[in-house]
Design a protein around this motif. Structure first.
Motif, PDB file in Angstrom:
ATOM      1  N   ASP A  47      25.852 -41.119  21.671  1.00  9.74           N
ATOM      2  CA  ASP A  47      24.693 -41.574  20.892  1.00  9.74           C
ATOM      3  C   ASP A  47      24.368 -40.621  19.742  1.00  9.74           C
ATOM      4  OD1 ASP A  47      24.558 -43.527  22.748  1.00  9.74           O
ATOM      5  OD2 ASP A  47      22.705 -42.859  23.693  1.00  9.74           O
ATOM      6  N   ASP A  73      19.893 -34.519  20.701  1.00  6.60           N
ATOM      7  CA  ASP A  73      19.837 -33.084  20.375  1.00  6.60           C
ATOM      8  C   ASP A  73      20.199 -32.239  21.582  1.00  6.60           C
ATOM      9  OD1 ASP A  73      18.939 -33.584  17.873  1.00  6.60           O
ATOM     10  OD2 ASP A  73      16.847 -33.025  18.229  1.00  6.60           O
ATOM     11  N   GLU A 128      15.239 -40.947  21.893  1.00  2.00           N
ATOM     12  CA  GLU A 128      16.694 -40.986  21.726  1.00  2.00           C
ATOM     13  C   GLU A 128      17.186 -39.767  20.938  1.00  2.00           C
ATOM     14  OE1 GLU A 128      18.744 -42.867  23.235  1.00  2.00           O
ATOM     15  OE2 GLU A 128      17.173 -44.100  24.124  1.00  2.00           O
ATOM     16  N   ASN A 129      16.425 -39.398  19.904  1.00  2.00           N
ATOM     17  CA  ASN A 129      16.817 -38.222  19.112  1.00  2.00           C
ATOM     18  C   ASN A 129      16.768 -36.958  19.952  1.00  2.00           C
ATOM     19  OD1 ASN A 129      17.245 -39.734  16.867  1.00  2.00           O
ATOM     20  ND2 ASN A 129      15.281 -39.311  15.918  1.00  2.00           N
ATOM     21  N   CYS A 130      15.719 -36.826  20.766  1.00  2.21           N
ATOM     22  CA  CYS A 130      15.597 -35.639  21.623  1.00  2.21           C
ATOM     23  C   CYS A 130      16.787 -35.565  22.583  1.00  2.21           C
ATOM     24  CB  CYS A 130      14.313 -35.706  22.452  1.00  2.21           C
ATOM     25  SG  CYS A 130      12.828 -35.341  21.523  1.00  2.21           S
ATOM     26  N   ARG A 131      17.135 -36.733  23.165  1.00  2.00           N
ATOM     27  CA  ARG A 131      18.253 -36.751  24.123  1.00  2.00           C
ATOM     28  C   ARG A 131      19.555 -36.352  23.431  1.00  2.00           C
ATOM     29  NH1 ARG A 131      16.740 -42.287  27.470  1.00  2.00           N
ATOM     30  NH2 ARG A 131      15.270 -41.292  28.888  1.00  2.00           N
ATOM     31  N   LEU A 148      21.841 -33.082  24.313  1.00  2.00           N
ATOM     32  CA  LEU A 148      23.244 -33.247  24.689  1.00  2.00           C
ATOM     33  C   LEU A 148      24.140 -32.404  23.784  1.00  2.00           C
ATOM     34  CD1 LEU A 148      24.742 -35.000  26.763  1.00  2.00           C
ATOM     35  CD2 LEU A 148      25.231 -36.589  24.930  1.00  2.00           C
TER      36      LEU A 148
END
Lengths: 203, 314
Positions: free
Chosen positions: B229, B68, B63-66, B70
């Motif tokens: 998010d 970042d 979720e953090n990677c996504r 975005l």
């Protein structure tokens, strides 16, 4: 599902991915996001497995998908998107592994804001062992495996990772790494030889 | 086949990389050769041992990677263009994106024409023409290069004159320390901007200054209502030091029940259980029943177990 059914499902997925790529190439952000979500879990797992550091895996993820975003217009459908994406990802991982080789052996314990963390801890544990001797043996085996993997060259490591953990065919792996199937076979052979030599007594 | 050649083929045999003919020959040799049979067993044992070291991806990492990614894209990561596009192509693209944006907003089709005209007018107004402009402005000056115009009305009279009323927005830049009052004020306003990259950046800066009630409220508002998010994760990060505050805890409980992102719900559970209070057990018990994500449910069950509470309500 029969072979025909599997082939049809595969073709359907390919068509959906192709449609997403075309839409993303036209600037559709939602399509790009869906495209990322189709592949990003396996990309992250590959990076985690190869680099064994959440921080490095996060960097690989970001750099890989930003490169995809910036260069998507140059994707011409002359290979599968999966191959194209993995070519980008493996190149970044190879660079990271090479840099590490230069820095030489890293401590398995890394400092994090939550305190020191053993890299090995981020790997799945077997079901709790009731036998302490067995548990000790397993821990030793795990350490042996890590050091055996460390001894591989970045390229051997990557070929082994892609074949063993990601289940990709050597022909595809060769294509991703810009080499031949024959060279990928040789890499796999050397990798398994080295690991069997190190792990001989344990397995 | 010699032992030497078979030994080279054993890994390829194991991974199914040989053709049927080669496979048969390897099998025939291995069946009749103790040493190669031992090597084949060793290959299988090696693979089995390696199967047990699959990396697990930490719960929030994906979720953090996504988020970042975005934020990086929406923050303006440049696309490599295949070729330079002409003004007509650019205009058509802009029109197409305007229409696409409008259809998402489900505004009446009639409004599209006005927006398109507004866009065209804005482009037109920022173009420096070698000839002096023929138009004269009524009641205000003509738009200049750093002005973005939105056309409100267009009228033509029988003499051939066109009268256009437009609102203008002028871009200005303010630089200063993050704790400057004017910067703070703008950051608070930026937390409500349409562009999620602007919201991520401003919430990220605000979260360092949770001492002020205004900032705390802005973070709570972002956590509860922001559709992005990445923004919500940043807001949650900023609220960590305030996890013992009663109002923050109330909001966190609501977020746990309402947020659609399991990574956020996981972090909220962590924050809530770090400061135990009596009402918490009920909240966690309520959520464990409705939680559809297995990771979050496990976390909730563990939290309840640690608090010596039962998983269900009676």
């Amino acid at each position: 599902m029969g072979q025909d059914g599997a082939a049809a499902a595969g073709a359907r997925v390919t068509n959906q991915v192709d449609a997403l790529i075309r839409a993303a190439q036209q600037g559709d952000q939602d399509a790009f996001e869906q495209l990322v979500r189709t592949y990003d879990q396996s990309v992250l797992r590959l990076a985690m497995n190869l680099l064994r550091s959440a921080e490095d895996a996060r960097d690989v993820y970001q750099e890989a998908f930003l490169r995809v975003y910036k260069n998507l217009d140059s994707f011409r459908f002359d290979c599968s998107f999966h191959t194209w994406l993995y070519r980008i990802v493996t190149n970044i991982c190879l660079d990271q592994l090479r840099k590490r080789k230069v820095r030489k052996e890293e401590s398995p314990v890394v400092d994090t804001p939550e305190g020191p963390l053993d890299r090995m801890e981020s790997f799945e544990e077997d079901a709790a062992e009731s036998d302490p001797e067995r548990s000790l043996w397993n821990r030793q085996l795990k350490q042996k495996i890590e050091s055996a993997l460390e001894d591989l060259t970045p390229r051997e490591r990557t070929v082994f990772e892609l074949r063993h953990y990601q289940g990709l065919r050597l022909r595809n792996i060769g294509e991703m790494l810009g080499t031949t199937e024959e060279a990928a076979k040789n890499c796999l052979f050397r990798a398994t030889q080295k690991m069997r030599a190190v792990l001989g007594d344990f397995i | 086949m010699t032992c030497d050649s078979v030994s080279k083929l054993i890994p390829l045999y194991y991974y199914g990389e040989l053709n049927a003919d080669e496979e048969d020959r390897v099998e025939q040799h291995v069946d009749s050769c103790a040493e190669c049979s031992r090597q084949m067993d060793q290959q299988r044992a090696l693979a089995a041992a390696l199967d047990r070291r699959q990396a697990t991806v930490p719960p929030f990492l994906l979720e953090n990677c996504r988020a970042d990614l975005l934020a990086a894209i929406q923050g303006g990561a440049p696309r490599v263009e295949r070729k330079q596009k002409g003004p007509w192509a650019l205009f058509l693209e802009a029109m197409a994106s305007t229409f696409a944006g409008m259809s998402r907003l489900q505004k009446p089709a009639g409004a599209v024409a006005l927006i398109a005209l507004g866009f065209f007018a804005a482009r037109f107004s920022t173009t420096t023409s070698p000839n002096p402009p023929l138009a004269t402005s009524i009641g205000s000056t003509a738009p200049s290069d750093d002005v973005f115009a939105t056309v409100r009305s267009v009228r033509s009279d029988p003499s051939g004159q066109v009268q256009i009323a437009y609102d203008e927005t002028r871009r200005r830049t303010l630089a200063g320390r993050p704790d400057d009052q004017s910067i703070q004020k703008l950051l608070l306003a930026a937390a409500h901007e349409d562009n999620p990259a602007v919201r991520v950046e401003s919430v990220d800066l605000l979260k360092e200054r949770t001492g002020s009630t205004e900032v705390r409220d802005a973070l709570l508002n972002a956590l509860a209502h922001d559709p992005n998010d990445g923004v919500r994760l940043k807001a949650l990060e900023g609220l960590k030091p305030l996890a013992s505050d009663a109002q923050v805890r109330k909001s966190l409980s609501q977020v746990l029940l309402a947020d659609t992102n399991p990574a956020i719900r996981m972090q909220v559970v962590d924050l809530l259980v770090a400061h135990r209070d009596d009402s918490l057990v009920g909240v966690l018990q309520g959520q464990v029943k409705r939680e559809d994500n297995s990771n979050v449910r496990l976390k909730l069950e563990k939290a309840l177990k640690d608090m010596n509470a039962s998983i269900g309500t009676f």
